[in-house]
Design an enzyme around this catalytic site. Structure first.
Site, PDB file in Angstrom:
ATOM      1  N   ASP A 237      -5.312  -8.611 -10.702  1.00 33.82           N
ATOM      2  CA  ASP A 237      -5.829  -9.902 -10.251  1.00 33.82           C
ATOM      3  C   ASP A 237      -6.803 -10.477 -11.281  1.00 33.82           C
ATOM      4  O   ASP A 237      -7.761  -9.810 -11.680  1.00 33.82           O
ATOM      5  CB  ASP A 237      -6.550  -9.660  -8.911  1.00 33.82           C
ATOM      6  CG  ASP A 237      -6.933 -10.942  -8.211  1.00 33.82           C
ATOM      7  OD1 ASP A 237      -6.032 -11.587  -7.653  1.00 33.82           O
ATOM      8  OD2 ASP A 237      -8.126 -11.305  -8.240  1.00 33.82           O
TER       9      ASP A 237
ATOM     10  N   GLU B 261      -2.071 -11.156 -13.753  1.00 27.76           N
ATOM     11  CA  GLU B 261      -2.101 -12.358 -12.926  1.00 27.76           C
ATOM     12  C   GLU B 261      -3.129 -13.317 -13.513  1.00 27.76           C
ATOM     13  O   GLU B 261      -4.229 -13.467 -13.009  1.00 27.76           O
ATOM     14  CB  GLU B 261      -2.448 -12.015 -11.468  1.00 27.76           C
ATOM     15  CG  GLU B 261      -2.279 -13.197 -10.527  1.00 27.76           C
ATOM     16  CD  GLU B 261      -3.583 -13.847 -10.061  1.00 27.76           C
ATOM     17  OE1 GLU B 261      -3.510 -14.849  -9.360  1.00 27.76           O
ATOM     18  OE2 GLU B 261      -4.684 -13.354 -10.398  1.00 27.76           O
TER      19      GLU B 261
END
Lengths: 643, 643
Positions: free
Chosen positions: B376, B405
């Protein structure tokens, strides 16, 4: 590893910083890099630079353009070796200022943020000058005064606070780029020089007589009067007797024929000796010294090859290749043989001995006062050798220039420039059409070549009478000359052949008929022909106008005639920039309209007076498009100053 | 320093060899370089390559194209770390052969040249295999036989002699390029993977009930049936209580609201703990193991940030930033505040402790059986940290994959891929028009990105409902799905939201209304809707046809309708290449003519049968231009195999 800034793709970067970029004093270096950090904090960056003698970096600004691309400039006032790199960091102080301003705008309470700001300001205080220390203290005071919150938040929008925070860069946890790119700053002549070439043996006024250095002395005022500042001589060493070439490159010389000066070496000596028909070493040194007094540097030819009777062949057989039949290997381009020239064998087991001897040749002539060398066919000797030789010379001497005479494939020409050649012969000799010229100039000035390749533009050489000059007269030569002298700050010509408009080819090839390479010629060194008048005027203009003293300030301009070339040569003082139009057609008068933007010359849009430096005529020009007309028999070009 | 060959500008070269280029077995690496020597002798060059375990280089051919530019290819059968470099040299043997042939043609006597050739052949003999040794001896014999000069010179033109001289490379005085470029060859899944994402807590069939790993087990057959091989879960850790977010990102959660899974950490534990509502570690390991048995890898979310009640905040206050008022610094984008998320302070004095702890998190989950991590927002943590972390993991484990990401600026996304992320989210989500798609695909497949950036195409994510999907139905989602699944060998979707065609936005923003990020949803895990049928069919085609198993084999093809996208996906066996046409208009039927070249599919020019793998219909197509028509309500695309 608390550093968070990333620096990538720094330019200029010549093969990872391995080779230096070249400049003369005050010539700008444009530096770009990709710089970013993680997260959303403000990133800041700067250029670090220093001279080779300094230990501590100095700093210069970098500016973010867009898309994480940054740009900055540096220039050096003094000659010497320098280097630069880039430093980047998360700028917490700036990040804080931007953040608190946004919060104040959104009416968020910033009491805690003010205290954070105090921490940043206290750190900055240590870097600040006395006056700014007082200012910083006043901001801290406002922050500390809990009763004056409104005053404090108003102060956060001060331009002075912003200036202070931007000026004193904390650069905490900074990243330094891992390449230190070298920069060599040389004498201005490296970038601005005007060359004339003639054969010393053709300097006598007496027909058929072998010229001498003394004769050359008499030619010097002529060369100086035309405005040249480098005088280049083909080799002045003893010429081989075996396999000597005769008139027009004939493989057998008749008795008394002088041979090619590039077939160096005879029983009289080799690369450190002087052809006794030219005179003595003392004569040569006197010539060098008299030339210097006229602001002319004598450029010497360095041709590292030997005739079959060069003393090296007997003294150092290990420096040559030997064939199974016991004969020495001469130069070949199968099935062609060049028996008058022996290449050195750089793969010799005694490569060290060979390298040292060749270096000693260069050092010898430097000691005799030579500072410029025109190196013959450097691309036929190993690149590692030249890199070493030039480095060794530079260890001992500054501002020794090497001109690379390599008319070969692009990557090879570029590499020679990278490894240290000061200037390079170029493809200009064969760039004829408008698109060829513009394309080539863009390659030279807009690509990485700009950093290390200094072109020298020659309309002709003893080896090359280009097809477009065959059997032509004044118009063609004048056009090619004006192109060379305006497009490039370094240019040269192989004279009197050129300025006396001799354009007869040998058998239709790109070679001169009755080439001076193989015979003695006699020249008129006095008559001021129209061509010579043009050369003298043009060289005077080049000397007067800074715009002609660098090659990298060119901007091509639209016009509506493919035979007309329009361009601006920009000066630092825009009002001294020049506007040039050249007729590329040496047969017919050409006319057309050329675009013109007065603002590029620091003039208001409207009507200005343009004055042609070549013929003194003036015109009223308007911003937009203007009519020009050039008759090649009369004037090859307009060189306009904008009044 | 007898070496004379120069090697420059070798590609691929990722920041001077600092970062590895990425491949899967048998994926080709195209290598180019500028190579030349001094003089006119023949230059030769080759690729040197080896695995990290080998000491000795193996060699592969390089070919001269033009202008001193050389090209070659290598590929590796097995996974592992490799490196390559380039070697170049003056090829005297080849030079001799070319020279003697020219001389023979010009009727020059070559008796001496024959003897020189014998010297070369004697050297080559030492490298040659037994059979070739015999051949070489026969050539030497011919050369030695002084009575058979004519036989000898005839033999010089033998193709066999040429083959021998080219095959056994003496490579004397060779130059080796100073960069050894690393190559990482990974499991094919790095390049060919099909991702499905769902929220574990929404896996229950009972409305409103918090899903568990046990519930997820029941969903696995559905995911496998649709043809996915990576199943990615948002974080499964305890969720913070303080500043917990409520429905639709409200800053105050009502009692019982589950909060965002990315607000990691509560008194129950942090990044190594499991949200007890989902089950136990044993349950999780069981789920991972059952997924594996269905050929599905569970991808775990790595979000290195903490909720305010993460145990780290008390145990390691030094890993966070603290404000002058004693409160901890939460994430901000002034004036916006994200109080539920604390970023780590990577500038902490204890950065080492922090790095080691975060590495231990990754190592912990690898030990539990996780092999894929979806990271993330990696761009909000230092690049040096990720580079180190991935290197440390790779020291111990092979084929641990990290998906970056990062939806951020291009240079940042590229850098994350360079420093080791296996795959990367991409801009595909926002590339809509034909020119946007072609431009982006060219950037991904034709620029340096091809070497290290493996894109993963997602039509949606929990954070992104792109504008072009707002309030749309089957046609738009089907089109975006087919684009992702055909353009990129790695693609994924955030399901069931996507496959059940939920496209309601929150306040017109690019966010989902009633986002699963803040609440538990219930989904139909069984009905095979038209969309799900399309997904299943498309994934089956991707698994069957090699052409879809790499991203770099795409060739766009002309057609006459800007709403139609035509391209070829090339297979190594050309007859298995596929021809794809996609309708980019989700509202209207679009038709047009698309160019088609049968020879690109190893078919003779003329008429061929094309068979649509999506609807089974066949057409007769001719080499040249062919009519296509696509109704978005019926069929988003043609995927033609050529029969």
């Amino acid at each position: 590893m608390q550093n968070r800034a990333i620096i990538e793709n720094v330019t200029p970067n010549i093969e990872g910083g391995k080779y230096y970029i070249k400049r003369t004093p005050n010539e700008t270096i444009e530096i770009t890099a990709h710089i970013f950090g993680d997260g959303h904090d403000e990133v800041n960056a700067r250029i670090l630079y220093k001279s080779a003698k300094q230990k501590k970096w100095q700093t210069s600004h970098l500016y973010h353009i867009a898309n994480d691309e940054w740009i900055g400039n540096i220039a050096f006032e003094y000659e010497g070796m320098y280097s630069f790199t880039i430093e980047a960091w998360i700028d917490h102080a700036l990040d804080w200022l931007i953040g608190i301003r946004k919060k104040i705008l959104a009416n968020v309470d910033v009491k805690v943020e003010l205290k954070i700001g105090k921490e940043h300001l206290s750190k900055i205080m240590k870097l600040a000058g006395a006056k700014d220390k007082v200012l910083i203290k006043s901001y801290i005071h406002k922050i500390d005064d809990v009763n004056e919150y409104e005053v404090a938040i108003k102060a956060m929008n001060d331009i002075v606070l912003e200036r202070i925070i931007k000026q004193y860069q904390l650069a905490e946890f900074s990243t330094k780029h891992d390449v230190e790119q070298l920069i060599k700053v040389e004498n201005k002549k490296a970038t601005f020089s005007t060359w004339y070439e003639f054969f010393t043996r053709s300097a006598s006024k007496e027909i058929g007589k072998h010229g001498t250095f003394k004769d050359c002395e008499k030619v010097l005022p002529f060369v100086a009067d035309l405005g040249f500042d480098v005088l280049y001589f083909p080799p002045i060493h003893p010429i081989g007797n075996n396999f000597r070439k005769g008139k027009n490159n004939s493989t057998t010389a008749k008795p008394g024929e002088p041979g090619s000066p590039w077939a160096i070496g005879s029983p009289d000596g080799g690369h450190k000796a002087i052809n006794k028909e030219l005179g003595t070493l003392a004569d040569f040194k006197m010539l060098v010294s008299k030339a210097k007094s006229l602001n002319i540097d004598i450029a010497m030819d360095i041709a590292f090859q030997a005739s079959q009777d060069h003393p090296y062949v007997k003294e150092h057989p290990e420096w040559f290749k030997w064939r199974p039949d016991g004969t020495v290997q001469y130069a070949e381009n199968p099935p062609k043989k060049y028996q008058d020239v022996l290449p050195f064998n750089f793969e010799s087991n005694d490569w060290k001995g060979l390298w040292n001897e060749l270096l000693s040749v260069v050092m010898y002539w430097i000691e005799q006062g030579v500072t410029i060398f025109r190196v013959d066919n450097p691309h036929t000797k190993p690149f590692v050798f030249w890199e070493w030789l030039i480095k060794e010379v530079n260890k001992k001497y500054n501002n020794i220039f090497f001109l690379s005479e390599a008319f070969t494939r692009p990557k090879i020409m570029a590499k020679l420039a990278k490894i240290g050649f000061t200037q390079s012969y170029s493809y200009f000799t064969w760039r004829v059409t408008k698109s060829e010229i513009i394309g080539y100039m863009n390659e030279l000035t807009q690509s990485e070549l700009r950093e290390y390749f200094r072109p020298n533009f020659w309309p002709n050489t003893p080896d090359i009478l280009p097809f477009h000059l065959h059997n032509k007269g004044y118009a063609a030569s004048a056009m090619r000359f004006v192109l060379a002298a305006t497009l490039s700050s370094n240019y040269g010509m192989y004279g009197p052949v050129f300025d006396l408009l001799e354009t007869e080819s040998f058998n239709g090839k790109e070679e001169y008929n009755n080439s001076e390479k193989y015979e003695i010629r006699n020249w008129d060194w006095t008559t001021m022909t129209p061509m010579r008048k043009l050369i003298k005027l043009m060289n005077a203009i080049r000397n007067k106008y800074e715009a002609f003293q660098t090659t990298y300030n060119i901007e091509f301009v639209d016009n509506d005639n493919p035979m007309l070339l329009s361009f601006i040569k920009h000066a630092n003082d825009k009002s001294k920039s020049l506007f040039i139009v050249i007729n590329l057609d040496d047969n017919f008068k050409q006319s057309g309209h050329t675009k013109f933007d007065a603002e590029k010359f620091a003039k208001k849009a409207g009507i200005v007076k343009v004055n042609d430096l070549l013929n003194g005529e003036s015109y009223d020009w308007k911003t937009d498009w203007n009519y020009v007309e050039l008759d090649p028999q009369i004037l090859p070009a307009h060189i306009f100053e904008i009044l």
